[in-house]
Design a protein around this motif. Structure first.
Motif, PDB file in Angstrom:
ATOM      1  N   VAL A 120      -3.856   2.360  -7.024  1.00 45.11           N
ATOM      2  CA  VAL A 120      -4.233   1.377  -6.006  1.00 45.11           C
ATOM      3  C   VAL A 120      -5.733   1.104  -6.075  1.00 45.11           C
ATOM      4  O   VAL A 120      -6.183  -0.045  -6.020  1.00 45.11           O
ATOM      5  CB  VAL A 120      -3.825   1.865  -4.608  1.00 45.11           C
ATOM      6  N   ALA A 121      -6.487   2.163  -6.226  1.00 49.13           N
ATOM      7  CA  ALA A 121      -7.943   1.993  -6.320  1.00 49.13           C
ATOM      8  C   ALA A 121      -8.314   1.159  -7.541  1.00 49.13           C
ATOM      9  O   ALA A 121      -9.241   0.346  -7.497  1.00 49.13           O
ATOM     10  CB  ALA A 121      -8.617   3.364  -6.384  1.00 49.13           C
ATOM     11  N   LYS A 156       0.845  -1.197   0.000  1.00 51.31           N
ATOM     12  CA  LYS A 156       0.000   0.000   0.000  1.00 51.31           C
ATOM     13  C   LYS A 156       0.880   1.247   0.000  1.00 51.31           C
ATOM     14  O   LYS A 156       2.069   1.199   0.327  1.00 51.31           O
ATOM     15  CB  LYS A 156      -0.915   0.008   1.229  1.00 51.31           C
ATOM     16  N   THR A 157       0.295   2.354  -0.386  1.00 49.81           N
ATOM     17  CA  THR A 157       1.053   3.609  -0.394  1.00 49.81           C
ATOM     18  C   THR A 157       0.131   4.752   0.018  1.00 49.81           C
ATOM     19  O   THR A 157      -1.082   4.695  -0.175  1.00 49.81           O
ATOM     20  CB  THR A 157       1.642   3.896  -1.787  1.00 49.81           C
ATOM     21  N   ASP A 158       0.707   5.789   0.620  1.00 42.21           N
ATOM     22  CA  ASP A 158      -0.057   6.980   0.994  1.00 42.21           C
ATOM     23  C   ASP A 158       0.036   8.065  -0.067  1.00 42.21           C
ATOM     24  O   ASP A 158      -0.544   9.148   0.077  1.00 42.21           O
ATOM     25  CB  ASP A 158       0.473   7.558   2.326  1.00 42.21           C
ATOM     26  N   SER A 159       0.785   7.769  -1.153  1.00 46.23           N
ATOM     27  CA  SER A 159       0.959   8.768  -2.205  1.00 46.23           C
ATOM     28  C   SER A 159      -0.375   9.054  -2.879  1.00 46.23           C
ATOM     29  O   SER A 159      -1.068   8.145  -3.332  1.00 46.23           O
ATOM     30  CB  SER A 159       1.985   8.271  -3.232  1.00 46.23           C
ATOM     31  N   ARG A 160      -0.735  10.330  -2.944  1.00 42.10           N
ATOM     32  CA  ARG A 160      -1.986  10.699  -3.588  1.00 42.10           C
ATOM     33  C   ARG A 160      -1.944  10.369  -5.075  1.00 42.10           C
ATOM     34  O   ARG A 160      -2.949  10.033  -5.679  1.00 42.10           O
ATOM     35  CB  ARG A 160      -2.248  12.211  -3.402  1.00 42.10           C
ATOM     36  N   ASN A 170      -2.670   6.708  -5.412  1.00 42.17           N
ATOM     37  CA  ASN A 170      -3.944   6.219  -4.886  1.00 42.17           C
ATOM     38  C   ASN A 170      -4.893   5.758  -5.978  1.00 42.17           C
ATOM     39  O   ASN A 170      -5.628   4.793  -5.809  1.00 42.17           O
ATOM     40  CB  ASN A 170      -4.623   7.309  -4.055  1.00 42.17           C
ATOM     41  N   ASP A 194      -7.658  -2.379  -6.772  1.00 42.29           N
ATOM     42  CA  ASP A 194      -8.533  -2.885  -5.712  1.00 42.29           C
ATOM     43  C   ASP A 194      -9.922  -3.179  -6.247  1.00 42.29           C
ATOM     44  O   ASP A 194     -10.736  -3.801  -5.562  1.00 42.29           O
ATOM     45  CB  ASP A 194      -8.635  -1.862  -4.571  1.00 42.29           C
TER      46      ASP A 194
END
Length: 445
Positions: free
Chosen positions: A364-365, A354-358, A361, A368
């Motif tokens: 990642v979405a 996972k990453t917190d990078s906007r 995101n 997912d």
């Protein structure tokens, strides 16, 4: 793998090598009839001196008959003798005798270290009619003379029989077949290309066996077999024909075939599944419709029997001012199949980190999303059954009955099973076992 030959073929070869006339006699004997004396009490008076003669004649054989059991070959043939005395001391001009016997030879068959057939021959015979004549009241026996001439037949058979057996299995032919065994065979040309690489290890011999009218030599070949899905592997380097090894294992055709599917064969399948999804459109929860473009897919083996799947991706939300985000997202998955099932599936598909990078995101979405994950699962799912059946049909055809020179090779595959897929560095490994029957028949044209 039994190599069989009809005993009649071996008998015909021996008939050509062993002459019909076993020997001829033409020699002078000084005492065909020994001197005869009369005992008058005080002395023995010679009333007839010893008589010399010329002994002539010949011994011929009849048709050879072959039989036996186990590793012992039985050979029998009738012998007929016509032997006579000529010019017996000027008293008897000519007198002939006939005799007959049955010769029985038993040969213990074997193979020595240079692939040379051997035969230890033992001969016995019975005179059913001993050759001999009566002259002037004296019996002249020819049995001893005939016996002396029968002895060389043993040596003749011990030389001739292996020579005839060698015609069934000449070492140079075995060496040629052995050399050809180091090869890569095409089992399927494309979609996917499949190759079987064979590396012979040893060639065993279980010995000869006589059963009915059949002479059988049991061979057992052991080879390393490797199956590759993808590019053709290089042929293994041939080694010289080794000495015969002691056979081990059960009879029949037993293949243990490791099938290796390279990851490069799976990568375009996953890419096609994702491209097909992108063409339909993707709607992400909390983001809305997006335009996604999936590029190169890379698959590697990783820890804990997982696959690492990397996907080059570009994604842009549909809206004013939305930026295009691109990068490589890595996922992990576990490939699996049931025993004796040719359907490959994947489970536990998830993003590797996972990453917190906007910026990341949206990627990642995207991965997912249920539809995207399902597309990846679909790309990693493949039913190998049709290819499996096609390859087996080709294999059965390739090893079916065919002629190679004086030999007819035939084989059948009766049963095939496969194990569970394993993740390896080179690809997905599937153990396959095939069993059946194989034989080689010596059948000269």
């Amino acid at each position: 793998m039994p190599v069989t030959s009809n005993l009649d073929a071996l008998a015909r070869g021996l008939e050509k090598q062993i002459p019909k006339t076993l020997w001829r006699i033409d020699e002078h004997k000084d005492d065909c009839v020994p001197a005869q004396r009369v005992d008058i009490g005080i002395a023995k008076l010679k009333v007839l001196p010893k008589l010399g003669c010329r002994i002539v004649g010949q011994v011929t054989r009849g048709r050879l008959t072959l039989g036996g059991s186990g590793d012992t070959l039985d050979i029998s043939f009738p012998v007929n003798a016509v032997i006579g005395a000529r010019d017996v001391g000027g008293v008897v001009k000519k007198q002939d005798a006939t005799g007959s016997a049955i010769v029985h030879a038993t040969a213990k068959l074997g193979i020595v270290g240079n692939w040379r057939p051997t035969a230890e021959v033992d001969i016995r015979y019975d005179w059913t009619n001993e050759p001999g004549i009566n002259i002037l009241g004296q019996r002249i026996e020819f049995v001893r003379k005939a016996d002396e001439r029968l002895k060389p037949i043993i040596a003749k058979l011990e030389r001739t029989l292996p020579d005839e057996l060698a015609k069934l299995h000449l070492r140079q032919e075995l060496a040629g077949v052995w050399h050809q065994g180091f090869t890569s065979l095409s089992l399927n040309r494309n979609d996917p290309p499949v190759w079987l690489r064979v590396t012979p290890k040893d060639l065993g011999v279980g010995g000869y066996n006589v059963s009915g009218r059949t002479l059988e030599l049991t061979l057992a070949a052991r080879a390393l077999t490797e199956t590759f899905v993808g590019e053709q592997p290089a042929d293994p380097t041939p080694t010289p024909l080794p000495p015969p090894a002691r056979t081990v294992g059960r009879e029949g055709l037993n293949f243990y075939i490791p099938v290796l599917a390279g990851y490069r064969e799976l990568e375009p399948v996953v890419q096609r599944a994702l491209t097909k999804l992108a063409a339909k459109g993707i709607d992400l929860t909390g983001i809305g419709p997006v335009d996604a473009e999936f590029g190169r897919v890379k698959i590697y083996a990783t820890t804990a029997a997982h696959l690492a799947v990397g996907v080059e991706t570009k994604v842009k939300a549909r809206g004013v001012g939305a930026a295009t985000t691109k990068g490589v997202i890595w996922l992990t998955a576990i490939p699996y199949n049931e025993s004796d099932s040719q359907i490959l599936r994947a489970r536990d598909i998830s993003i590797a980190g996972k990453t917190d990078s906007r910026i990341a995101n949206i990627l990642v979405a995207l991965f997912d999303d249920t539809a995207v994950v399902e597309s990846i699962r679909t790309g990693l799912t493949h039913d190998f059954a049709p290819d499996y059946a096609k390859i087996l049909a080709k294999a059965k055809s390739a090893i079916g009955e065919r002629r190679e020179g004086d030999f007819i090779l035939s084989a059948t595959i009766d049963h095939v099973t496969n194990g569970q897929v394993k993740v390896t560095g080179q690809g997905l490994f599937l153990p396959v076992k095939a069993t059946g029957k194989a034989s080689i028949a010596y059948a000269p044209r």
